[in-house]
Scaffold this active site. Sequence first.
Site, PDB file in Angstrom:
ATOM      1  N   LYS A 129      12.077  49.124 -35.793  1.00  0.00           N
ATOM      2  CA  LYS A 129      10.896  49.958 -35.924  1.00  0.00           C
ATOM      3  C   LYS A 129      11.071  50.962 -37.041  1.00  0.00           C
ATOM      4  O   LYS A 129      10.124  51.553 -37.516  1.00  0.00           O
ATOM      5  CB  LYS A 129      10.660  50.741 -34.620  1.00  0.00           C
ATOM      6  CG  LYS A 129      10.572  49.896 -33.398  1.00  0.00           C
ATOM      7  CD  LYS A 129      10.591  50.825 -32.143  1.00  0.00           C
ATOM      8  CE  LYS A 129      10.877  49.984 -30.929  1.00  0.00           C
ATOM      9  NZ  LYS A 129      11.330  50.832 -29.802  1.00  0.00           N
ATOM     10  N   GLY A 130      12.324  51.171 -37.458  1.00  0.00           N
ATOM     11  CA  GLY A 130      12.634  52.260 -38.384  1.00  0.00           C
ATOM     12  C   GLY A 130      11.925  52.196 -39.728  1.00  0.00           C
ATOM     13  O   GLY A 130      11.689  53.218 -40.360  1.00  0.00           O
ATOM     14  N   GLU A 139      13.787  47.892 -45.764  1.00  0.00           N
ATOM     15  CA  GLU A 139      14.665  48.492 -44.742  1.00  0.00           C
ATOM     16  C   GLU A 139      14.578  50.013 -44.772  1.00  0.00           C
ATOM     17  O   GLU A 139      14.291  50.602 -45.807  1.00  0.00           O
ATOM     18  CB  GLU A 139      16.124  48.076 -45.003  1.00  0.00           C
ATOM     19  CG  GLU A 139      16.651  47.004 -44.076  1.00  0.00           C
ATOM     20  CD  GLU A 139      16.872  47.458 -42.634  1.00  0.00           C
ATOM     21  OE1 GLU A 139      16.282  48.475 -42.198  1.00  0.00           O
ATOM     22  OE2 GLU A 139      17.632  46.785 -41.930  1.00  0.00           O
ATOM     23  N   ASP A 140      14.870  50.608 -43.640  1.00  0.00           N
ATOM     24  CA  ASP A 140      14.909  52.066 -43.582  1.00  0.00           C
ATOM     25  C   ASP A 140      16.214  52.598 -44.162  1.00  0.00           C
ATOM     26  O   ASP A 140      16.226  53.508 -44.977  1.00  0.00           O
ATOM     27  CB  ASP A 140      14.710  52.574 -42.143  1.00  0.00           C
ATOM     28  CG  ASP A 140      15.594  51.846 -41.123  1.00  0.00           C
ATOM     29  OD1 ASP A 140      16.405  50.983 -41.514  1.00  0.00           O
ATOM     30  OD2 ASP A 140      15.465  52.152 -39.919  1.00  0.00           O
ATOM     31  N   ASP A 195      23.677  51.114 -43.680  1.00  0.00           N
ATOM     32  CA  ASP A 195      24.837  51.887 -43.271  1.00  0.00           C
ATOM     33  C   ASP A 195      26.065  50.984 -43.476  1.00  0.00           C
ATOM     34  O   ASP A 195      26.567  50.873 -44.592  1.00  0.00           O
ATOM     35  CB  ASP A 195      24.618  52.292 -41.808  1.00  0.00           C
ATOM     36  CG  ASP A 195      25.644  53.273 -41.281  1.00  0.00           C
ATOM     37  OD1 ASP A 195      26.326  53.898 -42.081  1.00  0.00           O
ATOM     38  OD2 ASP A 195      25.739  53.420 -40.051  1.00  0.00           O
ATOM     39  N   LYS A 216      23.639  54.545 -47.338  1.00  0.00           N
ATOM     40  CA  LYS A 216      24.854  55.325 -47.033  1.00  0.00           C
ATOM     41  C   LYS A 216      26.060  54.491 -47.444  1.00  0.00           C
ATOM     42  O   LYS A 216      26.691  53.866 -46.594  1.00  0.00           O
ATOM     43  CB  LYS A 216      24.928  55.584 -45.518  1.00  0.00           C
ATOM     44  CG  LYS A 216      24.057  56.711 -45.031  1.00  0.00           C
ATOM     45  CD  LYS A 216      24.553  57.292 -43.707  1.00  0.00           C
ATOM     46  CE  LYS A 216      24.196  56.443 -42.527  1.00  0.00           C
ATOM     47  NZ  LYS A 216      24.321  57.137 -41.232  1.00  0.00           N
ATOM     48  N   PHE A 258      24.415  61.144 -39.824  1.00  0.00           N
ATOM     49  CA  PHE A 258      23.401  60.454 -39.026  1.00  0.00           C
ATOM     50  C   PHE A 258      22.070  61.174 -39.204  1.00  0.00           C
ATOM     51  O   PHE A 258      21.951  62.359 -38.902  1.00  0.00           O
ATOM     52  CB  PHE A 258      23.797  60.414 -37.549  1.00  0.00           C
ATOM     53  CG  PHE A 258      22.878  59.557 -36.738  1.00  0.00           C
ATOM     54  CD1 PHE A 258      23.022  58.172 -36.735  1.00  0.00           C
ATOM     55  CD2 PHE A 258      21.860  60.127 -35.994  1.00  0.00           C
ATOM     56  CE1 PHE A 258      22.150  57.366 -35.995  1.00  0.00           C
ATOM     57  CE2 PHE A 258      20.982  59.331 -35.258  1.00  0.00           C
ATOM     58  CZ  PHE A 258      21.135  57.955 -35.256  1.00  0.00           C
ATOM     59  N   VAL A 259      21.086  60.460 -39.738  1.00  0.00           N
ATOM     60  CA  VAL A 259      19.809  61.096 -40.069  1.00  0.00           C
ATOM     61  C   VAL A 259      18.678  60.577 -39.180  1.00  0.00           C
ATOM     62  O   VAL A 259      18.756  59.474 -38.640  1.00  0.00           O
ATOM     63  CB  VAL A 259      19.451  60.867 -41.560  1.00  0.00           C
ATOM     64  CG1 VAL A 259      20.447  61.582 -42.459  1.00  0.00           C
ATOM     65  CG2 VAL A 259      19.392  59.385 -41.904  1.00  0.00           C
ATOM     66  N   ASP A 278      15.303  57.043 -35.806  1.00  0.00           N
ATOM     67  CA  ASP A 278      15.291  57.679 -34.490  1.00  0.00           C
ATOM     68  C   ASP A 278      16.662  58.145 -34.030  1.00  0.00           C
ATOM     69  O   ASP A 278      17.692  57.732 -34.549  1.00  0.00           O
ATOM     70  CB  ASP A 278      14.788  56.682 -33.436  1.00  0.00           C
ATOM     71  CG  ASP A 278      15.851  55.636 -33.086  1.00  0.00           C
ATOM     72  OD1 ASP A 278      16.398  55.020 -34.023  1.00  0.00           O
ATOM     73  OD2 ASP A 278      16.178  55.476 -31.889  1.00  0.00           O
ATOM     74  N   ARG A 328      11.052  59.667 -34.829  1.00  0.00           N
ATOM     75  CA  ARG A 328      10.551  58.734 -35.837  1.00  0.00           C
ATOM     76  C   ARG A 328       9.329  59.296 -36.547  1.00  0.00           C
ATOM     77  O   ARG A 328       9.044  58.943 -37.682  1.00  0.00           O
ATOM     78  CB  ARG A 328      10.151  57.405 -35.180  1.00  0.00           C
ATOM     79  CG  ARG A 328      11.298  56.615 -34.575  1.00  0.00           C
ATOM     80  CD  ARG A 328      10.820  55.212 -34.248  1.00  0.00           C
ATOM     81  NE  ARG A 328      11.704  54.497 -33.354  1.00  0.00           N
ATOM     82  CZ  ARG A 328      12.786  53.805 -33.730  1.00  0.00           C
ATOM     83  NH1 ARG A 328      13.111  53.753 -35.003  1.00  0.00           N
ATOM     84  NH2 ARG A 328      13.511  53.160 -32.851  1.00  0.00           N
TER      85      ARG A 328
END
Length: 187
Positions: free
Chosen positions: A47-48, A104-105, A108, A136, A157-158, A164, A170
């Site tokens: 969902k990001g 993509e959001d 990582d 990242k 961590f954002v 979320d 979100r």
Amino acid sequence: MTARDLHADIGDTLVSEERIAARVAELGARISEDFAGRRLTLVSVLKGSLPFMADLMRAISIPVRIDLMEVSSYGGAATESSGLVRILKDLSASIEGEDVLIVEDIIDTGLTLNYLVRYLRGKNPASLGICTLLDKPARRLVDINVNYTGFTIPDQFVVGYGLDYNELYRNLRYVGVLKPEVYAVPE
Ligand code: 5GP
């Protein structure tokens, strides 16, 4: 505990609403140029990526198709990638012969995308690229060739703009870092 005010849980703002908007416009313009005259499908990963996808597609000035996938790599409140990827929602149309851009959001470790890229390659697109809002690189475990990056961020961590923590935050318009006490487990 979650504060009543969404913003009250946020410490630092890492990327402001204005910077996101300006960068999305730039990325949209570049993608429009790069794919002019081609058949482009944007594949967003729920969902990001939802806010990024919604803004990016409208910053693109050439005709595009969109499709949505949902995968899960994180369970519950965990903030570490497990490397396990499950497809919760698959593509709804064939991408064979299409130029495909995964939207993509955040990247990582890269494990989620690595899996997705291999999965989508198996569907024979004409080309397969990656557009991520955030990167990242400090935590990368696999080599990923990213074609379009919004912002490279440090190893934090954002949340916000789709991202979320425990399914919350979100709907923030910016990307920020939670105050440490938000992570604290209540006695
Ligand atoms: P990767 O497989 O690259 O380690 O993780 C990708 C997924 O993990 C992202 O699509 C996102 O859902 C989640 N993720 C990675 N880093 C963060 C972060 O800093 N904040 C949030 N909210 N999710 C993250």
